[in-house]
Design a protein around this motif. Structure first.
Motif, short mmCIF file in Angstrom:
data_model
loop_
_atom_site.label_atom_id
_atom_site.label_comp_id
_atom_site.label_asym_id
_atom_site.label_seq_id
_atom_site.Cartn_x
_atom_site.Cartn_y
_atom_site.Cartn_z
N ALA A 9 -37.33 13.36 36.96
CA ALA A 9 -37.27 14.01 38.28
C ALA A 9 -37.33 12.97 39.41
N TRP A 10 -37.96 11.85 39.11
CA TRP A 10 -38.07 10.78 40.13
C TRP A 10 -36.68 10.20 40.40
N SER A 11 -35.96 9.84 39.33
CA SER A 11 -34.61 9.27 39.51
C SER A 11 -33.72 10.30 40.16
N LEU A 13 -34.63 12.54 42.25
CA LEU A 13 -34.96 12.59 43.68
C LEU A 13 -34.39 11.37 44.42
N GLN A 14 -34.36 10.23 43.72
CA GLN A 14 -33.78 9.04 44.35
C GLN A 14 -32.31 9.29 44.69
N ALA A 15 -31.60 9.85 43.72
CA ALA A 15 -30.18 10.14 43.94
C ALA A 15 -30.03 11.20 45.03
N HIS A 16 -30.91 12.18 44.98
CA HIS A 16 -30.87 13.27 45.97
C HIS A 16 -31.17 12.72 47.38
N HIS A 17 -32.06 11.76 47.46
CA HIS A 17 -32.36 11.16 48.77
C HIS A 17 -31.11 10.45 49.30
N GLU A 18 -30.43 9.72 48.43
CA GLU A 18 -29.21 9.01 48.85
C GLU A 18 -28.14 9.99 49.33
N LEU A 79 -40.66 17.42 39.84
CA LEU A 79 -41.46 16.20 39.73
C LEU A 79 -42.93 16.55 39.42
N ALA A 80 -43.42 17.56 40.15
CA ALA A 80 -44.81 17.98 39.91
C ALA A 80 -44.98 18.46 38.47
N GLU A 81 -43.98 19.18 37.98
CA GLU A 81 -44.07 19.68 36.59
C GLU A 81 -44.09 18.51 35.61
N GLU A 82 -43.15 17.59 35.82
CA GLU A 82 -43.07 16.46 34.88
C GLU A 82 -44.32 15.58 34.95
N ALA A 83 -44.90 15.49 36.15
CA ALA A 83 -46.10 14.65 36.31
C ALA A 83 -47.35 15.36 35.80
N GLY A 84 -47.21 16.61 35.42
CA GLY A 84 -48.35 17.35 34.85
C GLY A 84 -49.37 17.78 35.89
N VAL A 85 -48.90 18.07 37.11
CA VAL A 85 -49.84 18.45 38.17
C VAL A 85 -50.65 19.69 37.76
#
Ligand code: F6P
Length: 560
Positions: A9-11, A13-18, A79-85
């Motif tokens: 989800a981080w990568s 989001l990086q692409a989504h930010h671009e 991202l929150a899900e993958e990070a186990g929030v």
């Protein structure tokens, strides 16, 4: 858990930010979507029996002026899900030892568990055990009622009307902030002092204002070993004994708020006058515990109970709401979005509320002591930025000092604006309140819409060379928090817990331990060594030339 930047989800989001994030123009997003406000606004409602409004109080969190689309929010939730929030949150509420560097549970939500849900650490029911949450609360109630009514008397039989809380960090900032925020509810016949700084001026000024016959000292320290607090407490004790010619009764004038009974006893406070709590309460989360005794004394137990209940309502929201609807989770994810994808380094919190003037200072410890960390759960340094620099001041004052930079500086400063719809002081027929609200709305709008060169020119009479100086780039994100009534105890409790769990969410994503504070230790150790050297010959040993030179100069100029 894995480092945040290794998650897919981080990568994403990086692409989504671009592709999206960098190009969002907020004012256009509002034009093209009339429902944007509704889509990104969330609400909690505090029940009538605890809130300051007779029908309950809504607290609205408007996230719509943030640099997000619906897709962004979905990706942040991923991202929150993958990070186990959620897993980490549930572990906290289950009393697991998520403070893994100190082997401790993080259980301050138990302190405000006013519905008495079963809560256990190591199999022990922390609510109802001897010395547990409910027993200490009852002790606080009884004691505060005795002091407030005058039944508890000083050594000459007078009512105690001055309270001096001696503590620092979490043993000071919470009580100061909350008593200031709830001043409207405070006992008018009580004078409060909060002494924290080791600078002798702090205790000297408080003592100069006080009469030993009518003063109650609250020595607030989780560890009861903090140098500032024990030194200030000893100075207070010496003052008390000198002023009373040795006749003063410590038991009537000194109480301790602590986890450390043996140090409390050594200091000379009767354990019967100690209000305890457990090591699973972090200092910056301790205003809900015995550390909040000054609050109880000032606003009364019923109001303190409402404060806990408002906090509990936000805990329940955090525990139960799905991530996409979860207000503190969204706040935390936005912080990650700006910190890690836009490179924002700061976070501004501006309450449009004079009673909340210490709220930003309180949040600084909450956020920066929690998430000012580099090392992730596997012991390696994070390869991404973590906790932001949190700062703030009440508005409208801040507008007339540093808002220039927020509007036209080179930095992106995500900002939170907080307003209560109703004022405790609707003076001049609410003129002040209306002006306050107009500024709250105008600042967020101005930061978003900005002003183009064409708009500057259209105002007429602007020399061309001044045009660029008068341009506002806009597109600067804000979260607007609107309390749909007065800020009373419950509303304040809920607001604080919003930031607590926002901070939790950030730390959970960043894979750091938000609950230790090793970073404060080194300075403490060096200060101890230097304190000795001040009383020894020479300019200390083993220092760099700057420290040694300054030490020598201090001794020479100060006559030490
Ligand atoms: O309540 P204590 O133990 O005196 O600690 C005061 C403060 O000092 C700190 O440990 C930092 O030095 C904070 O975390 C804490 O709130």
């Amino acid at each position: 858990m894995a480092p945040a930047n290794s998650l897919s989800a981080w990568s994403d989001l990086q692409a989504h930010h671009e592709s999206v994030g960098k190009t969002i123009v907020l004012k256009d997003a509002f034009k093209s979507d009339p429902k944007r406000f509704d889509k990104f606004t969330r609400k909690v409602t505090l029940p009538a029996d605890i809130s300051s409004g007779s029908n309950g109080t809504d607290i609205i969190f408007d996230f719509s002026k943030n640099l997000i689309t619906e897709e962004t929010l979905d990706k942040l939730v991923k991202l929150a899900e993958e990070a186990g929030v959620e897993k980490k949150r549930d572990a906290m509420f289950a009393g697991e030892k998520i403070n893994f560097t100190e082997g401790r549970a993080v259980y301050h939500p138990a302190l405000r568990n006013v519905t008495n849900q079963p809560m256990k650490v190591d199999g022990v029911d922390v609510m109802n055990t001897k010395g547990g949450v409910n027993e200490v609360l009852e002790h606080m109630r009884v004691f505060s009622e005795q002091v407030r009514s005058g039944e508890w008397k000083g050594y000459t039989g007078k009512k105690l009307t001055t309270i001096i809380n001696i503590g620092i960090g979490g043993s000071d900032l919470g009580p100061v902030m909350v008593t200031e925020a709830l001043k409207h509810y405070g006992a008018k016949d009580l004078t409060l002092h909060f002494v924290s700084n080791i600078d002798g001026t702090h205790i000297a000024e408080a003592l100069a204002d006080s009469d030993p016959e009518t003063t109650l000292f609250l020595i607030a320290s989780k560890t009861f070993t903090t140098a500032e607090t024990t030194t200030n407490a000893n100075t207070a004790k010496t003052w008390f004994l000198e002023k009373t010619g040795g006749k003063g009764d410590i038991a009537k004038h000194f109480v301790a708020l602590s986890t450390n009974e043996s140090e409390v006893t050594k200091f000379g406070i009767d354990p019967a006058n100690m209000f305890g709590f457990e090591s699973w309460v972090g200092g910056r989360y301790s205003v809900w515990s015995a550390i909040g005794l000054s609050v109880v004394l000032y606003v009364g137990f019923d109001n303190f109970h409402k404060f806990l209940a408002g906090a509990h309502a936000m805990d329940q929201h955090f525990q139960k709401a799905p991530l996409k609807e979860n207000i503190p989770v969204i706040g935390g994810l936005l912080s990650v979005w700006y910190s890690n994808f836009y490179g924002a380094q700061t976070h501004l919190v501006a309450p449009f509320d004079q009673y909340l003037h210490r709220f930003p200072a309180y949040l600084q410890q909450l956020s920066m002591e929690s998430n000012g960390k580099t090392i992730t759960s596997d012991g390696t340094p994070a390869k991404y930025t973590t906790g932001p620099v949190v700062f703030g001041e009440p508005c409208t004052n801040a507008q007339h000092s540093f808002f220039q930079l927020v509007h036209q500086g080179t930095k992106l400063i995500p900002s939170d604006f907080i307003l209560a719809a109703k004022s405790h002081n609707p003076v001049s027929n609410n003129l002040h309140q209306k002006m306050l609200a107009s500024n709250y709305l105008a600042q967020a709008e101005a930061l978003m819409v900005g002003k183009t060169a064409e708009e500057v020119r259209a105002e007429g009479n602007v020399p061309e060379e001044l045009v660029p100086h008068k341009v506002f780039m806009g597109n600067r994100p804000t979260t607007s928090i609107l309390v749909g009534g007065l800020i009373g105890p419950a509303e304040l409790g809920a607001l604080i817990v919003y930031y607590e769990h926002l901070t939790f969410t950030e730390g959970a994503v960043w894979d750091i331990n938000s609950f230790d504070q090793w970073g404060v230790e080194l300075g403490k150790v060096l200060a101890k060594k230097i304190l000795k050297e001040i009383d020894e010959e020479g300019a200390g040993s083993g220092h760099d030339s700057s420290t040694g030179g300054l030490l020598g100069a201090f001794k020479a100029y100060g006559g030490f």
